[in-house]
Motif scaffolding. Structure first.
Motif, PDB file in Angstrom:
ATOM      1  N   ILE A  74     -15.180  61.625  -0.150  1.00  0.00           N
ATOM      2  CA  ILE A  74     -15.232  60.189   0.168  1.00  0.00           C
ATOM      3  C   ILE A  74     -13.869  59.553  -0.113  1.00  0.00           C
ATOM      4  N   LEU A  75     -13.471  58.699   0.830  1.00  0.00           N
ATOM      5  CA  LEU A  75     -12.211  57.954   0.739  1.00  0.00           C
ATOM      6  C   LEU A  75     -12.031  57.309  -0.641  1.00  0.00           C
ATOM      7  N   LEU A  80     -12.341  66.671   2.792  1.00  0.00           N
ATOM      8  CA  LEU A  80     -12.185  65.662   3.844  1.00  0.00           C
ATOM      9  C   LEU A  80     -12.774  64.368   3.301  1.00  0.00           C
ATOM     10  N   ARG A  81     -11.892  63.430   3.020  1.00  0.00           N
ATOM     11  CA  ARG A  81     -12.329  62.174   2.397  1.00  0.00           C
ATOM     12  C   ARG A  81     -12.653  61.156   3.483  1.00  0.00           C
ATOM     13  N   ALA A  82     -13.947  61.028   3.762  1.00  0.00           N
ATOM     14  CA  ALA A  82     -14.379  60.164   4.861  1.00  0.00           C
ATOM     15  C   ALA A  82     -14.655  58.745   4.391  1.00  0.00           C
ATOM     16  N   GLY A  83     -14.460  57.810   5.317  1.00  0.00           N
ATOM     17  CA  GLY A  83     -14.909  56.441   5.090  1.00  0.00           C
ATOM     18  C   GLY A  83     -16.396  56.340   5.409  1.00  0.00           C
ATOM     19  N   ALA A  84     -16.904  55.106   5.480  1.00  0.00           N
ATOM     20  CA  ALA A  84     -18.332  54.899   5.743  1.00  0.00           C
ATOM     21  C   ALA A  84     -18.693  55.401   7.141  1.00  0.00           C
ATOM     22  N   PHE A  85     -19.870  55.988   7.259  1.00  0.00           N
ATOM     23  CA  PHE A  85     -20.300  56.491   8.563  1.00  0.00           C
ATOM     24  C   PHE A  85     -20.744  55.318   9.442  1.00  0.00           C
ATOM     25  N   LEU A  86     -20.240  55.292  10.683  1.00  0.00           N
ATOM     26  CA  LEU A  86     -20.726  54.288  11.639  1.00  0.00           C
ATOM     27  C   LEU A  86     -22.234  54.473  11.819  1.00  0.00           C
ATOM     28  N   ASP A  87     -22.635  55.728  12.003  1.00  0.00           N
ATOM     29  CA  ASP A  87     -24.056  56.066  12.112  1.00  0.00           C
ATOM     30  C   ASP A  87     -24.509  56.488  10.718  1.00  0.00           C
ATOM     31  N   GLN A  88     -25.012  55.558   9.955  1.00  0.00           N
ATOM     32  CA  GLN A  88     -25.350  55.825   8.554  1.00  0.00           C
ATOM     33  C   GLN A  88     -26.362  56.965   8.426  1.00  0.00           C
ATOM     34  N   THR A  89     -26.498  57.483   7.180  1.00  0.00           N
ATOM     35  CA  THR A  89     -27.381  58.628   6.924  1.00  0.00           C
ATOM     36  C   THR A  89     -28.746  58.415   7.580  1.00  0.00           C
ATOM     37  N   SER A 104     -12.458  44.531   5.560  1.00  0.00           N
ATOM     38  CA  SER A 104     -12.155  45.742   6.325  1.00  0.00           C
ATOM     39  C   SER A 104     -12.250  46.974   5.429  1.00  0.00           C
ATOM     40  N   TYR A 105     -12.824  48.026   5.961  1.00  0.00           N
ATOM     41  CA  TYR A 105     -12.861  49.302   5.219  1.00  0.00           C
ATOM     42  C   TYR A 105     -12.808  50.470   6.200  1.00  0.00           C
ATOM     43  N   GLY A 106     -12.554  51.651   5.641  1.00  0.00           N
ATOM     44  CA  GLY A 106     -12.421  52.850   6.465  1.00  0.00           C
ATOM     45  C   GLY A 106     -13.780  53.275   7.000  1.00  0.00           C
ATOM     46  N   MET A 107     -13.806  53.679   8.250  1.00  0.00           N
ATOM     47  CA  MET A 107     -15.063  54.144   8.861  1.00  0.00           C
ATOM     48  C   MET A 107     -14.811  55.364   9.728  1.00  0.00           C
ATOM     49  N   ILE A 108     -15.902  56.066  10.031  1.00  0.00           N
ATOM     50  CA  ILE A 108     -15.806  57.248  10.900  1.00  0.00           C
ATOM     51  C   ILE A 108     -17.142  57.440  11.607  1.00  0.00           C
ATOM     52  N   THR A 144     -10.016  51.993   1.824  1.00  0.00           N
ATOM     53  CA  THR A 144      -9.263  52.246   3.059  1.00  0.00           C
ATOM     54  C   THR A 144      -8.366  53.460   2.854  1.00  0.00           C
ATOM     55  N   SER A 145      -8.022  54.108   3.939  1.00  0.00           N
ATOM     56  CA  SER A 145      -7.106  55.246   3.842  1.00  0.00           C
ATOM     57  C   SER A 145      -5.694  54.744   3.549  1.00  0.00           C
ATOM     58  N   LYS A 146      -5.012  55.455   2.666  1.00  0.00           N
ATOM     59  CA  LYS A 146      -3.615  55.106   2.374  1.00  0.00           C
ATOM     60  C   LYS A 146      -2.666  56.053   3.116  1.00  0.00           C
ATOM     61  N   ASN A 147      -3.253  57.046   3.832  1.00  0.00           N
ATOM     62  CA  ASN A 147      -2.401  58.009   4.529  1.00  0.00           C
ATOM     63  C   ASN A 147      -3.098  58.533   5.780  1.00  0.00           C
ATOM     64  N   ILE A 148      -2.904  57.833   6.915  1.00  0.00           N
ATOM     65  CA  ILE A 148      -3.563  58.309   8.136  1.00  0.00           C
ATOM     66  C   ILE A 148      -2.719  59.366   8.859  1.00  0.00           C
ATOM     67  N   GLN A 149      -1.470  59.487   8.414  1.00  0.00           N
ATOM     68  CA  GLN A 149      -0.553  60.415   9.073  1.00  0.00           C
ATOM     69  C   GLN A 149      -1.031  61.868   8.949  1.00  0.00           C
TER      70      GLN A 149
END
Ligand SMILES: NC(=O)c1ccc[n+]([C@@H]2O[C@H](COP(=O)([O-])OP(=O)(O)OC[C@H]3O[C@@H](n4cnc5c(N)ncnc54)[C@H](OP(=O)(O)O)[C@@H]3O)[C@@H](O)[C@H]2O)c1
Length: 313
Positions: free
Chosen positions: A125-126, A157-166, A187-191, A282-287
């Motif tokens: 998790i992010l 793999l540090r994921a943000g919140a799921f768009l399609d939740q559990t 705003s927060y990280g999502m996937i 939020t992600s601090k490194n999307i690169q």
């Protein structure tokens, strides 16, 4: 380097948590990429969906029963990687709890190391290392740390919140014109989970060893507030969708803190909402994600696929 373009040989991959919302998508992604899936399930797990996906290779293992793991992880031919997507705090099966996320993961890591499986892909998790008070986030960091301590090759793999939740509570909301979100204005990280599943499958099978022993943030090209996601839904669906809190303010501001004093799962949820409100999720490194997995999905593009997959467009 975009590993998707590399030549891939078929690999045997054990998926732990394969019956879960994300786990079953990881299984599908591995099969789509032409790999052999071995699903580690509990004796009580419902295998129907996995069979429908084409899984025939099952082993029985329970992360809370360390004695069940050596046999599950040493089946021939030996797995070349393990992808761990299991969770206790989500209570997929009645009676599950967060002990799975702490002790269960330690048991699984010990058994993976002993079985000599050369690669462990952890769904993490992010910003989990900073979310000390959100135990289901912080347990992921502890698992990452334990992988390092044990000298087990891994990638988290540090994921943000799921768009399609559990449990996808987004779909019934969208049908009523509402995008339910934890904190609409922040705003927060999502996937979208099929993307995470594809990354997990690639990480298990194709990522060079030189890229391992690392935690990688994964998500969209930018953090998104509920309002931005709702706007993307409006654009894709051609009708107005508005962001609303998944829980009314009275519930998140008064009920959760009170009930949380007595109920661990609610306290954890309460701490998570507070953490998201900070704006730090939020992600601090999307690169790094771009280097390993190619261009990042955008909000609108992910929402479009979500709608298409659910036949909303
Ligand atoms: N939701 C989010 O926004 C989010 C964001 C970032 C990361 N994540 C992470 O994504 C991962 C996947 O979540 P999910 O939504 O797919 O969870 P889920 O649908 O609740 O699935 C949980 C899975 O864990 C398995 N499991 C539970 N206890 C087990 C045990 N003792 N031994 C073996 N297997 C066990 C369950 O198997 P049974 O069928 O036997 O119950 C099930 O397959 C989790 O690790 C979560 O922390 C989620």
């Amino acid at each position: 380097m975009n590993i998707e373009k590399n030549h891939m040989n078929q690999k045997v991959v054990t998926v732990v948590g394969a019956t879960g919302a994300l786990g079953s998508k990881i299984v599908k992604a591995l099969i789509d990429q032409n790999h052999h899936v071995r699903a580690m399930v509990r004796a009580t797990s419902n295998r129907t969906k996995l069979r429908e996906l084409g899984v025939t290779d099952f082993v029985i293992g329970d992360m809370m029963d360390p004695q069940s793991l050596p046999e599950a992880l040493s089946k021939d031919p030996k797995s070349q990687a393990i992808v761990a997507s299991a969770a206790g705090y989500t209570r997929h099966t009645k009676g599950d709890n967060s002990k799975t996320d702490a002790q269960g993961y330690r048991n699984l890591i010990d058994a993976t190391k002993s079985a000599g499986i050369p690669r462990f892909v952890l769904i993490s998790i992010l910003e989990c290392d900073k979310a000390i008070k959100v135990s289901h986030f912080y347990n992921k960091y502890l698992a990452e740390k334990y992988l390092q301590e044990k000298g087990q090759l891994f990638i988290a793999l540090r994921a943000g919140a799921f768009l399609d939740q559990t449990r996808d509570f987004v779909l019934p909301g969208i049908q009523k014109g509402v995008f339910p979100t934890f904190v609409p204005g922040v705003s927060y990280g999502m996937i979208y989970t099929p993307d995470l599943a594809r990354y997990a499958a690639l990480a298990a099978t194709s990522l060079p060893e030189s890229e391992l022993n690392a935690s990688v943030d994964v998500g969209w090209d930018r953090p998104a507030s509920g309002t931005v996601v709702a706007e993307a839904f409006s654009k894709v669906l051609g009708r107005k969708i508005v962001a609303k809190p998944a829980f009314p303010p009275f519930v998140s501001d008064v009920i959760f803190p009170l009930v949380g004093l007595a109920v661990g799962g609610i306290s954890d949820m309460n701490e998570m909402i507070k953490w998201i409100k900070n704006g730090d999720y939020t992600s601090k490194n999307i690169q790094r994600q771009r280097e390993l997995f190619g261009d990042l999905p955008t909000v609108e593009e992910a929402v479009r696929r979500y709608c298409k997959d659910r036949k909303l467009v």
